[in-house]
Design an enzyme around this catalytic site. Sequence first.
Site, PDB file in Angstrom:
ATOM      1  N   HIS A   1      38.752  48.786  33.350  1.00 25.35           N
ATOM      2  CA  HIS A   1      40.189  48.711  33.051  1.00 25.35           C
ATOM      3  C   HIS A   1      40.516  47.433  32.281  1.00 25.35           C
ATOM      4  CE1 HIS A   1      41.699  52.179  35.116  1.00 25.35           C
ATOM      5  NE2 HIS A   1      41.312  51.780  36.307  1.00 25.35           N
TER       6      HIS A   1
ATOM      7  N   GLU B   1      37.184  48.353  38.004  1.00 25.38           N
ATOM      8  CA  GLU B   1      38.260  47.455  37.590  1.00 25.38           C
ATOM      9  C   GLU B   1      37.905  46.702  36.304  1.00 25.38           C
ATOM     10  OE1 GLU B   1      41.234  47.493  38.836  1.00 25.38           O
ATOM     11  OE2 GLU B   1      40.531  49.014  40.242  1.00 25.38           O
TER      12      GLU B   1
END
Length: 374
Positions: free
Chosen positions: A71, A68
């Site tokens: 990202h 994550e």
Amino acid sequence: MRGSASLGRILGIPLRIHWSAPVLVLFFGISLAGQTLPALVPGRSGTTYGLAGLVGALLLTVSLLLHETAHAVTARRAGIRVDDMTVFALGGVTRMGRAPSPGRQFAVAGIGPLTSLVLGGVFLGAGLGAERALHWELPAAVLLWTAWANLLLGVFNLLPAAPLDGGRLLQSVVWWRRGDQEQAERVAGRAGQAGGLLLCAVGWFEFLRGSGSGIWLLLVGFFIWSSAQAEVRRAVLVAALRGTRIGQVMTSPVTTGPDWFTLDRFLAEPAAHAGLPVVPLVDVAGRPSGLLDLRRLAALPPARRAQLRARDLATPLSACLVAAPGDDLVEVLDRASAPPPILVLDDGRVVGVVTTEDLDRIARARQPRATRGR
């Protein structure tokens, strides 16, 4: 995400953890300690297996967090707003704004699976080194299991079904080929709906066969299906609202309420004439100070209403979604970290409110025309 708590920041990006994340650690820790590791490396004590299982579960959680973070960092470098990252039992989610171009969306979506695959390779190399060079059987088993989990995560996320990263990649390709972002979102969302239902079917079949992994597939499939359904609805809504100004959809004029009123007095006076689920508040100088949701007020016990003031229960102005009448509605929604209501101000004065009911009303009026145009 509801049920999550703040854990600070990573590289300036807010990090949150959902209550289900510790369940993930516990589940994989018990599974590793009770089944996987004893089968791979027999002859160790229960305490040793327990500690090794906990380490493996934590390594997987850190891997999800790195996925994550990749990202979020890539999105921020691409100029996309990043609200926060949340780790939960089914993986992780990064809340961010819409990408301005298909190329940037492709980069943001692709970095997650790439990170997982690279981590899988790193853990695989470490595990083989620990096994063959150092002869550390149990640490090697934990590292190899973590490698397998990361490789599986990377490959799974490449499935072309939103909200998985593969669905975002599909969306960026369709957007690039057809030049229509909302249509690309609908294509990826419908692929996600189909993929989610397929996973649910496979999970149910596995569950009937007595496999515990069937429950996990059912949960993942339902999450993908429901998220994809929400994305299709949002894409249709955005297509219908494209080109709309805030002033065209807002409810105006609106009743405002003094933020120093007690809640029982507020119910008797401003709330009785509002006609909306929310009432804008003003301070003693007449300046806007927040929004009060009347549903929260009505749910409060009567004894508390005489003790609290309207501002005690309201969303303060600093946390409200604020716009001007001339602002583009879709752009305002894109930068929002939460859904409406939108407080509309003009020269520091309250001139209107945009509620979800307002959005639904104009979307229903424009949706057939928007659909025909597609």
